[in-house]
Design a protein around this motif. Structure first.
Motif, PDB file in Angstrom:
ATOM      1  N   ALA A  72      -1.482 -12.510   6.152  1.00 39.33           N
ATOM      2  CA  ALA A  72      -0.104 -12.195   5.739  1.00 39.33           C
ATOM      3  C   ALA A  72       0.915 -13.061   6.467  1.00 39.33           C
ATOM      4  O   ALA A  72       1.906 -12.575   7.015  1.00 39.33           O
ATOM      5  CB  ALA A  72       0.194 -10.713   5.961  1.00 39.33           C
ATOM      6  N   SER A  73       0.669 -14.359   6.450  1.00 35.85           N
ATOM      7  CA  SER A  73       1.591 -15.289   7.102  1.00 35.85           C
ATOM      8  C   SER A  73       2.928 -15.380   6.374  1.00 35.85           C
ATOM      9  O   SER A  73       3.838 -16.063   6.846  1.00 35.85           O
ATOM     10  CB  SER A  73       0.943 -16.680   7.174  1.00 35.85           C
TER      11      SER A  73
ATOM     12  N   PHE B  46       5.405 -16.678  -4.585  1.00 40.66           N
ATOM     13  CA  PHE B  46       6.748 -16.719  -3.998  1.00 40.66           C
ATOM     14  C   PHE B  46       7.246 -15.322  -3.631  1.00 40.66           C
ATOM     15  O   PHE B  46       8.074 -15.173  -2.735  1.00 40.66           O
ATOM     16  CB  PHE B  46       7.742 -17.359  -4.977  1.00 40.66           C
ATOM     17  N   PHE B  47       6.751 -14.304  -4.320  1.00 35.72           N
ATOM     18  CA  PHE B  47       7.294 -12.951  -4.137  1.00 35.72           C
ATOM     19  C   PHE B  47       6.450 -12.102  -3.197  1.00 35.72           C
ATOM     20  O   PHE B  47       6.758 -10.929  -2.986  1.00 35.72           O
ATOM     21  CB  PHE B  47       7.415 -12.262  -5.506  1.00 35.72           C
ATOM     22  N   LEU B  48       5.395 -12.661  -2.621  1.00 35.37           N
ATOM     23  CA  LEU B  48       4.528 -11.890  -1.745  1.00 35.37           C
ATOM     24  C   LEU B  48       5.253 -11.273  -0.543  1.00 35.37           C
ATOM     25  O   LEU B  48       4.923 -10.149  -0.159  1.00 35.37           O
ATOM     26  CB  LEU B  48       3.364 -12.756  -1.261  1.00 35.37           C
ATOM     27  N   PRO B  49       6.221 -11.969   0.072  1.00 37.76           N
ATOM     28  CA  PRO B  49       6.908 -11.331   1.209  1.00 37.76           C
ATOM     29  C   PRO B  49       7.569 -10.005   0.849  1.00 37.76           C
ATOM     30  O   PRO B  49       7.787  -9.165   1.734  1.00 37.76           O
ATOM     31  CB  PRO B  49       7.957 -12.375   1.620  1.00 37.76           C
ATOM     32  N   TRP B  50       7.877  -9.806  -0.431  1.00 38.46           N
ATOM     33  CA  TRP B  50       8.551  -8.575  -0.862  1.00 38.46           C
ATOM     34  C   TRP B  50       7.618  -7.634  -1.613  1.00 38.46           C
ATOM     35  O   TRP B  50       7.929  -6.456  -1.766  1.00 38.46           O
ATOM     36  CB  TRP B  50       9.763  -8.943  -1.728  1.00 38.46           C
ATOM     37  N   LEU B  51       6.481  -8.122  -2.060  1.00 38.63           N
ATOM     38  CA  LEU B  51       5.510  -7.263  -2.735  1.00 38.63           C
ATOM     39  C   LEU B  51       4.648  -6.504  -1.726  1.00 38.63           C
ATOM     40  O   LEU B  51       4.248  -5.367  -1.971  1.00 38.63           O
ATOM     41  CB  LEU B  51       4.602  -8.101  -3.652  1.00 38.63           C
ATOM     42  N   ASP B  52       4.338  -7.145  -0.604  1.00 42.53           N
ATOM     43  CA  ASP B  52       3.509  -6.532   0.435  1.00 42.53           C
ATOM     44  C   ASP B  52       4.416  -5.923   1.495  1.00 42.53           C
ATOM     45  O   ASP B  52       4.976  -6.623   2.334  1.00 42.53           O
ATOM     46  CB  ASP B  52       2.590  -7.594   1.047  1.00 42.53           C
TER      47      ASP B  52
ATOM     48  N   ILE C 200      -1.915  -3.718  -7.186  1.00 41.13           N
ATOM     49  CA  ILE C 200      -2.805  -3.248  -6.116  1.00 41.13           C
ATOM     50  C   ILE C 200      -2.206  -3.488  -4.743  1.00 41.13           C
ATOM     51  O   ILE C 200      -2.185  -2.583  -3.892  1.00 41.13           O
ATOM     52  CB  ILE C 200      -4.186  -3.929  -6.239  1.00 41.13           C
ATOM     53  N   LEU C 201      -1.687  -4.699  -4.494  1.00 41.36           N
ATOM     54  CA  LEU C 201      -1.142  -5.028  -3.172  1.00 41.36           C
ATOM     55  C   LEU C 201       0.038  -4.133  -2.793  1.00 41.36           C
ATOM     56  O   LEU C 201       0.065  -3.591  -1.672  1.00 41.36           O
ATOM     57  CB  LEU C 201      -0.755  -6.505  -3.124  1.00 41.36           C
ATOM     58  N   PRO C 202       1.035  -3.918  -3.679  1.00 41.05           N
ATOM     59  CA  PRO C 202       2.124  -2.990  -3.315  1.00 41.05           C
ATOM     60  C   PRO C 202       1.643  -1.565  -3.065  1.00 41.05           C
ATOM     61  O   PRO C 202       2.142  -0.892  -2.150  1.00 41.05           O
ATOM     62  CB  PRO C 202       3.057  -3.062  -4.528  1.00 41.05           C
TER      63      PRO C 202
END
Length: 431
Positions: A121-122, A328-334, A392-394
């Motif tokens: 989760a960098s 691009f949206f991973l910082p806000w999805l996780d 799944i991730l959220p």
């Protein structure tokens, strides 16, 4: 990020003092990759791949510049000019094989770098900008690699360009004129080859600029680490030089052994045999595929086979680009407060037994013919791919109960014993 325990640069002679006053380049290097840049003491070999990616980028630029001196961007002689490089130019075969295989190895190390970032989760705060710049670099790499695939002007070069640029036709209203504008005509020809050659030469320098920004952004919060715990003091860090320069040097040596094995003994293994046949617009290959490192995204593109509101071809194009844009949206999805997958048992299961196998399946399907059962398998794998990131991730980040985190990196490395963590004669610090 400010590291008060970092060693200050001290010029050692008159020349370095003069440079430090007028052009502080030695100080910049010292603070960027020297003893003036402390990094977490528990970095594994997975953190070597950023340096390896930088090495292969430089290698691609150097060999590409040399090849450009002998290549002719003209459809009448492009294929022959590549043969000329291979047969007549001194060490031309080495430059060409190094460049061709270097592209594959560049993608290999970048893929490992990306999936290391996904597992640890960098992309989480405060390193969002590092991640966003990294995804931008990957998109630029894909564009550069596609244009480079066209330049040898073999059968797969021509028909790959025909297929990929034909995707733009799926865009309503502006699609057909956009394709004509990109190609400079109605089919890949001289105009397209010249444009692709120019952009293929230019974009690596754009990538290099983005890499500099990427490293700059990295030096603000500092490097992440396998525990996901931020550094809490001098005992949690080591100077980058000599500890990590030695470690990166060892990793580079191993990578070069593997790389040169391909260059000298398996130079054509990662290429397509049809690309050693000169381009013929009147002869369509039996099976058109991109370079192997695009297979997963090519499988996603071909997974849409029926019209639903929008044409199937447009759905495929949107899905292919969205499969990368979703990063691009991973910082806000996780939303999980814990970074490292080592301390997230549920996330770890879905990562190793969900996402990784699905990417492997997409890879196999992307290189297979567009027929059953590969199309159906691609559709299932594509659906899971998007479900993993968007659903799944959220959910996992909301319901998961992470394992206890170590108090510090030092504790994670040396154990929880106070004498081991704080030192034999040290007293615990009140928090």
């Amino acid at each position: 990020m400010s590291f008060p325990w970092a060693k200050e640069y001290q010029p050692q002679n008159g020349l370095t003092k003069f440079l430090d006053e007028k052009l502080p380049l030695p100080r910049f290097v010292y603070n960027a990759v020297g003893a003036g840049y402390p990094v977490p003491r528990n970095l594994s070999y997975f953190w070597n791949f950023g340096v390896l990616a930088g090495f292969f980028l430089v290698l691609q630029i150097v060999t590409g510049v040399v090849l450009a001196m002998h290549y002719a961007a003209n459809t009448q002689v492009a294929f022959a000019s590549v043969e000329h490089i291979m047969r007549d130019v001194n060490w031309g075969w080495l430059m060409r094989y190094t460049h061709a295989n270097g592209a594959s190895f560049f993608f290999v190390v970048v893929y490992i770098h990306i999936f290391r970032g996904l597992f640890y989760a960098s992309y989480k705060p405060p390193r969002e900008m590092i991640w966003l710049l990294g995804v931008t670099i990957f998109l630029l790499m894909m564009a550069t690699a596609f244009m480079g695939y066209v330049l040898p002007w073999g059968q797969m070069s021509f028909w790959g360009a025909q297929v990929i640029t034909g995707l733009f036709e799926a865009i309503p209203l502006i699609g057909p004129p956009l394709k004509t504008w990109l190609l400079g005509g109605f089919a890949p020809d001289n105009a397209a080859l010249n444009r692709f050659f120019s952009l293929h030469f230019l974009l690596p320098f754009v990538i290099l600029g983005c890499v500099i920004l990427h490293i700059w952004a990295l030096h603000i919060p500092g490097s992440s680490n396998p525990t996901g715990v931020e550094v809490k003091g001098e005992s949690d860090t080591l100077p980058f030089h000599p500890y990590y320069t030695a470690k990166d040097g060892f990793g580079l040596g191993v990578a070069l052994i593997v790389f040169m094995t391909f260059v000298f003994f398996l130079p054509n293994m990662l290429g397509h045999p049809d690309n050693y046949i000169e381009a013929n617009p009147l002869s369509t290959p039996a099976h058109i595929v991109p370079e192997w490192y695009f297979y997963p995204f090519y499988a996603i593109l071909r997974a849409f086979t029926f019209d639903f509101i929008l044409p199937a071809k447009l759905w495929g194009v949107l899905a292919m680009f969205s499969s990368i844009l979703v990063w691009f949206f991973l910082p806000w999805l996780d939303k999980s407060p814990v970074r490292s997958g080592h301390y997230r048992p549920l996330f770890r299961k879905f990562f190793w037994f969900g996402l990784i196998p699905v990417m492997a399946v997409l890879f196999v399907c992307g290189g297979a013919p567009a027929e059953e059962p590969y199309v159906m398998i691609s559709q299932v794998a594509t659906a899971y791919y998007f479900l993993h990131f968007l659903v799944i991730l959220p959910i996992i980040s909301s319901i998961e109960r992470p394992d206890p985190l170590p108090f510090s990196i030092t504790e994670a490395v040396l154990g929880s014993d106070k004498k081991a963590v704080l030192g034999e004669n040290a007293e615990p610090v009140a928090v």
